[in-house]
Enzyme design. Structure first.
Site, mmCIF file in Angstrom:
data_model
loop_
_atom_site.group_PDB
_atom_site.id
_atom_site.type_symbol
_atom_site.label_atom_id
_atom_site.label_comp_id
_atom_site.label_asym_id
_atom_site.label_seq_id
_atom_site.Cartn_x
_atom_site.Cartn_y
_atom_site.Cartn_z
ATOM 1 N N LYS A 195 0.861 -1.185 0.000
ATOM 2 C CA LYS A 195 0.000 0.000 0.000
ATOM 3 C C LYS A 195 0.895 1.232 0.000
ATOM 4 C CE LYS A 195 -3.554 2.456 2.582
ATOM 5 N NZ LYS A 195 -4.590 2.388 3.603
ATOM 6 N N LYS A 248 -2.302 -1.650 -3.763
ATOM 7 C CA LYS A 248 -3.149 -0.457 -3.719
ATOM 8 C C LYS A 248 -2.286 0.797 -3.812
ATOM 9 C CE LYS A 248 -6.075 1.952 -0.487
ATOM 10 N NZ LYS A 248 -6.432 2.115 0.891
#
Ligand code: PBG
Ligand code: ZN
Length: 325
Positions: A195, A248
């Site tokens: 992330k 992400k």
């Protein structure tokens, strides 16, 4: 001399042929739809930075969950705005908070819909950081204890999958241990493994009221410039027992998705985040792009890069468009 016998265009000559040789397919079954639950009743308010996404009270979230399931989408991810915030984010594990109540109510109404619980503290802390502070630094190991409580509370409410998005070191192992100790051996973990500290989360932070009150998240989320570091995070999450690996944001990081896909046999998920969504919606509103075409092309590119699961705010529209074709 050009070899006139080699004509790739033969495989594009009409719709039926193109469809026969298509390498990547997109289906509503690939999607997870994120929802935002809020306190109160009969609330359905559009989120300004995310057109056609809503703040929903639990009753309205249940109605929407039924619609989602009917569209053939197998899963929802639940985010929440709590009734109260404090220094340690204790409303994140309060069984009376909107998230825990929504998980329970959706599971009762639509038992076959897979419920993903987002585990983080930023929506619940007064300072908006993803963990417990020690001065202005997020204390990793103290935060792990709180994340364990959040995960267990969501599993108790009926979540099928726990998705930690905080980026603390060791949180997958800590959450696995807490789930197992509490008898939730079959609740799986979809880790936000890779992330990045991304500008693409802007609209979400408005929607979830979770922007940090000082500083930023660069001391725990990853530097967008790094690829080898992503592989390091991947190795750790595999060791710690993550069941699903997530990357992400999605679109600006499809090279990373491809690398992960080539390295592991685990299911791979991508999160097509709020900023990616908002850009498409804004350009479509202006009439500058064809929304349906752009969305389906973009989601297909995520599958082509190797994603099995796409978490996307476009899920309901895309599911309808896929039925039309
Ligand atoms: C919470 C969280 C965020 C997102 C998912 N979980 C925001 C953040 O890390 O600041 C982003 C989702 C999106 O932008 O759609 N940690
Ligand atoms: Zn967070």
């Amino acid at each position: 001399m050009i070899n006139q016998k080699l004509r790739p265009r033969r495989m594009r000559i009409n719709k039926a042929i193109r469809s026969m040789v298509r390498e990547t397919s997109l289906s509503p079954k690939d999607f997870v739809y994120p929802i935002f639950v809020v306190p109160g009743e009969n609330v359905k308010e559009e989120i300004p930075s995310m057109p056609n996404c809503y703040h929903l009270s639990v009753d309205k979230a249940v109605e929407l969950a039924e619609e989602i399931y009917e569209l053939g989408i197998p899963s929802v991810e639940v985010f929440g705005l709590p009734e109260y915030k404090d220094e340690i984010g204790s409303s994140a594990w309060d069984m009376n908070s909107p998230v825990q109540r929504a998980i329970k109510a959706i599971k009762e109404a639509v038992p076959e819909l897979i419920i993903v619980g987002d585990v983080c503290l930023c929506q619940y802390t007064s300072h908006g950081h993803c963990g417990k502070l020690c001065d202005h630094y997020v204390d990793n190991d103290e935060t792990l204890k709180l994340l364990q409580k959040v995960a267990v509370s969501q599993a108790k409410a009926g979540a099928d999958i726990i998705a930690p998005s905080d980026m603390m070191d060791g949180r997958v192992a800590a959450i696995r241990e807490a789930l197992d100790e509490n008898g939730f051996i079959n609740v799986s973990i979809m880790s936000y493994t890779i992330k990045y500290a991304s500008g693409y989360y802007g609209p979400f932070r408005d929607a979830a009221n979770s922007a940090p009150q000082f500083g930023d998240r660069r001391a725990y989320q990853m530097d967008p410039a790094n690829d080898r570091e992503a592989m390091k995070e991947l190795e750790l999450d595999l060791e710690e027992g993550a069941d699903i690996i997530m990357v992400k944001p999605a679109l600006a990081y499809l090279d990373i998705v491809r690398k992960v896909r080539d390295r592991v046999n685990h299911p791979v998920a991508v999160y097509n985040v709020s900023g990616e969504y908002a850009m498409v919606k804004a350009a479509a509103e202006k009439g500058w792009i064809d929304e349906k075409r752009i969305v389906l092309e973009t989601l297909t590119s995520m599958k082509r890069a190797g994603a099995d699961i796409i978490i996307t705010y476009h899920a309901m529209d895309a599911a309808r468009w896929l039925q039309e074709d």
